[in-house]
Design a protein around this motif. Sequence first.
Motif, PDB file in Angstrom:
ATOM      1  N   SER B 119      -8.679  12.020   7.065  1.00 27.04           N
ATOM      2  CA  SER B 119      -7.562  11.309   6.443  1.00 27.04           C
ATOM      3  C   SER B 119      -6.231  11.390   7.165  1.00 27.04           C
ATOM      4  N   GLU B 121      -4.010  10.016  10.011  1.00 22.62           N
ATOM      5  CA  GLU B 121      -3.979   8.897  10.951  1.00 22.62           C
ATOM      6  C   GLU B 121      -3.768   9.400  12.381  1.00 22.62           C
ATOM      7  N   TRP B 142     -10.676   2.024   8.594  1.00 21.77           N
ATOM      8  CA  TRP B 142      -9.935   3.272   8.413  1.00 21.77           C
ATOM      9  C   TRP B 142      -8.753   3.133   7.448  1.00 21.77           C
ATOM     10  N   LYS B 143      -8.038   2.026   7.496  1.00 28.23           N
ATOM     11  CA  LYS B 143      -6.866   1.870   6.611  1.00 28.23           C
ATOM     12  C   LYS B 143      -7.216   1.248   5.264  1.00 28.23           C
ATOM     13  N   HIS B 144      -8.499   0.988   5.055  1.00 29.80           N
ATOM     14  CA  HIS B 144      -8.926   0.428   3.764  1.00 29.80           C
ATOM     15  C   HIS B 144      -9.537   1.480   2.844  1.00 29.80           C
ATOM     16  N   GLN B 270       1.382   2.877   2.889  1.00 35.30           N
ATOM     17  CA  GLN B 270       0.053   2.392   3.271  1.00 35.30           C
ATOM     18  C   GLN B 270       0.073   0.883   3.447  1.00 35.30           C
ATOM     19  N   ASP B 271      -0.302   0.456   4.631  1.00 36.37           N
ATOM     20  CA  ASP B 271      -0.330  -0.960   4.967  1.00 36.37           C
ATOM     21  C   ASP B 271      -1.614  -1.224   5.740  1.00 36.37           C
ATOM     22  N   TYR B 308      -2.381  10.376   5.620  1.00 37.95           N
ATOM     23  CA  TYR B 308      -2.358   8.985   5.180  1.00 37.95           C
ATOM     24  C   TYR B 308      -2.999   8.824   3.805  1.00 37.95           C
ATOM     25  N   TRP B 309      -4.179   9.417   3.630  1.00 34.61           N
ATOM     26  CA  TRP B 309      -4.885   9.341   2.341  1.00 34.61           C
ATOM     27  C   TRP B 309      -4.653  10.631   1.575  1.00 34.61           C
TER      28      TRP B 309
END
Lengths: 403, 403
Positions: B119, B121, B142-144, B270-271, B308-309
Motif C-alpha cells: 500500500s 506508493e 494499483w490506484k484502484h 487519492q486520484d 496511499y491505502w
Amino acid sequence: MTWLEVDEDSGFGIENLPYGVFRRDGAAARVGVAIGDRVLDLAGLGEAGLVEDRGWFAADALNGFMAAGRTAWQANRARIRELLTDARHRDAVAPHLVPVADVELLRPFEVADYVDFYSSEHHATNVGRIFRPQGEPLMPNWKHLPVGYHGRAGTVQVSGTPVVRPCGQRKVAPSDAAPSYGPCLKLDIEAEVGFVAGVPSSPARPVPPRAFRDHVFGFVLVNDWSARDLQAWEAQPLGPFLSKSFATSISPWVVPIEALEAARVPSPAQDPAPLPYLRTDEPWGLDLRLEILINGQPVSRPGFDGMYWTPPQQLAHATVNGASLRTGDLFASGTVSGPTREERGCLLELTWNGAEPLELPDGTKRTFLEDGDTVTIRASAPGANGATIDLGEVTGTIRPAHC
Amino acid sequence: MTWLEVDEDSGFGIENLPYGVFRRDGAAARVGVAIGDRVLDLAGLGEAGLVEDRGWFAADALNGFMAAGRTAWQANRARIRELLTDARHRDAVAPHLVPVADVELLRPFEVADYVDFYSSEHHATNVGRIFRPQGEPLMPNWKHLPVGYHGRAGTVQVSGTPVVRPCGQRKVAPSDAAPSYGPCLKLDIEAEVGFVAGVPSSPARPVPPRAFRDHVFGFVLVNDWSARDLQAWEAQPLGPFLSKSFATSISPWVVPIEALEAARVPSPAQDPAPLPYLRTDEPWGLDLRLEILINGQPVSRPGFDGMYWTPPQQLAHATVNGASLRTGDLFASGTVSGPTREERGCLLELTWNGAEPLELPDGTKRTFLEDGDTVTIRASAPGANGATIDLGEVTGTIRPAHC
C-alpha cells in the motif's frame, strides 16, 4: 468381508474407511469413519473401550487424531478393520453404526494454512494460451518447481455449504477504461485434490519426499471456487486474492493415505530433471478419476494420474525454505485437467474463457456459473483387493450476490 | 499521572497501555499490559477481582479478549487507567506489576489468516522501476484497489526469534539458463505496520470502513522477511510463496486503536477517487514514525502517514467479496517507504537491488543481509495529552542456512 451388508460398489467398503466429523440430532460433533451407508462413531467406540481414544474422537475436528502420527493412524485403521470383519465384535460394534442419512457431516478438520498449487501441465498450458496467446504458455519456472501460493484458510468450508456469488472490482469488458463494482460475472470452479498434514514439522527442517507419509494424514476433494473477472483485474503482480478467498469447498471424508496405496502409479516423466530435493524413486502419481457435474449433468472427467508435480514433491517444495508445517495444513493440487477437452477441470478451460459455451445434456448452455447452479465433483480410485475407493464428493450451490 | 514512576519519554505511559502475552520463570503464559518498564499481570488482577476476566487473561494468546469486542476493550482499558492513576489502588495493584526484564514476551495472538498488502506508493513505484525499468512503474490496478495476497500464518513469530536464512531455488545470475538450489543470496526485510482483527464477521457481509473499529483490536509492527532471489524466480504468475513463507516477525505489544486516536492524520489524496465501498470521510492516515536499524545502526526512517491505502480501506477491500474475518486475522501494510532514499523500508529499495550498497555508520557495507545481522524496526506516534506512543520493536537475527 465385513459382517455389515456393504454394497461392494459403494466405494465405501472395508478398503476405504475414510475419516470425517459428524453431528446427529444437534448433539456435539464426533469423529466417525464411513462404511457403506453408515458412519461408525469412533467416540462411541472409544467410550466403550473398543478403540484407543486419547481425546481424539469426541471432537469437532480430526486435528487431534491427525497430530497423533502414523503409528496411531495405522493402529486405529487396523483395529477398525478387525472390528468390522470379525463377526464376534458385531454385537458390541453395531450400536455405534449410524445411518449417514441421519447425520450432518461437518468440515472434517480445522485448516491451519491453505496452499494451492498449479501442478497440471494441461491446465497451466491452457491458461497460458488463453491469457497470453502471443507468448510461451508456460512460465520459465513451471517445469522447475511446483508453482503455488497461499490461499485463505478461514473460508474453507465443507461440501454442501452454499457459495454466495462474490462482489468486487472487475472490468466488465477488458477494454473498459476503469473497473466497476458489482457481482462476479465469471464465476468458475477448479476441480482439485488436496492433502492434509497431520504431524507438524520444525522450522528450518524441510520434509523430503520420502517423509511424506510421516506427516500427511490423507486426501480430500477440493473445489477452489474462482472469480475469473476479479482475478484478471487484481492479480498483478502479487497473485490471486479476492478472486479465490470468498470460498473453497472440501469433501467431508478424508481418505487415509493407506487406502490409496493401490492407486499409486508412475507420474509423467519430468524434463528437465528436477533438482535433488524434489526427486523420489517411488511412484507418486495417483490414479484418481474425477467427474464434474453441473446440476447433475457430467461435463468433464479429469484424471489425476496425469499431474506433472506429485504430492510429495509439492510438500518438499513448500518446506524447502524451512517453513514449518502445522496440523491441519491443507495443500491443494491446482486444477486437475487432462489433455482433451473432456478432461478439463474448470469452466475457463472448458469454454475457453467463455468463447466456446458448453452445452449441457439438458440443452442449456453455460459460459460461467449461473445463480442456482449446483456443482458436484466426485472421484474414485482403485483400492486393495480389487475394491473401489470413493473419495466422496464436494458440492455447492450458487446463491445470488448481495451487491 | 500514574502513581508508578513512569519515564514520560518511555513511550509506554498511561496513554499507550498495549497488550501482550508473557511468561515468567517458566510458568504458564498470561496476558499483560505494558506500563513503563513493567508488565501489569491482567490474569493476576482478574484473580484478585480487580478487573473483569471472562477467561481472557490466564491464556497464551490475546484471542479470547480480542473476540470480546469493543465494549469489553474500552471497559478494560478504562479500568486499567483507573487502577494505575488512582493511588488508592496502589497497594492492591502493585503486587501484579512485574519488571519487563524478568519476563519472556511471547507471540501475542494466534494468527488466523495473514494478509500482506502493498500500500505504499513509493515502495510500489520503486519496485516497479527496479524490476520493470522500461514499463510504467505501477500496474493499472494499483490506484484502484489495495493490492494484497495471503501469506503463511503458521510462520508468524514474535520479535526476537532468530531467522534461519532460507534455502531454495534461485538463479544466481539472472542470465543463468537454469536455477540452482542453495541459500538465499538476497535476504531482505520489509518494514511494515499490521492490524489484527478481534471480532469475526459473517460470510457475505463485507466490513465497510466505518465498521473498522468494531472489528479491529490494535496494531503491531511487522517485519516481512523476504528472499528476493527466490521471489524473482518463483513469483510468476501466482505471486510470492517461499520467498516470504519462511518467517514473518511481529512486535510483542499490540497497541489498541484507542491509543492511536491522536495519531490520526489525513492520508494522501487519492486520484482516481476510489469506488464507493473504499470511501471514508474520516482521516485514517496514522502518523507513525518508523526506524530501521541494522546491528544497532539506523539506516532508514519511513513515515507511515504517507501510505496511499489506509487500514480501513484494506479491511473493506479484503472483505468486499464476502470473505469472512476470524479473530486473529493479521493484515500487514506492505513495506512502508517514503519519498526519499532515507525513508525506504527495505534493502531492495535502499540498495536498488544491490546496485548501490548501503554504507553503515560503522563503515561496513550491505547489499542484502549477512549471517549474524540483527535487524530492528521501531516506531512511535503522538498520543493523547502530548504523550508519545511507542509501538515497541520487532527484531531478529539472521542464522546461517542449513543447506
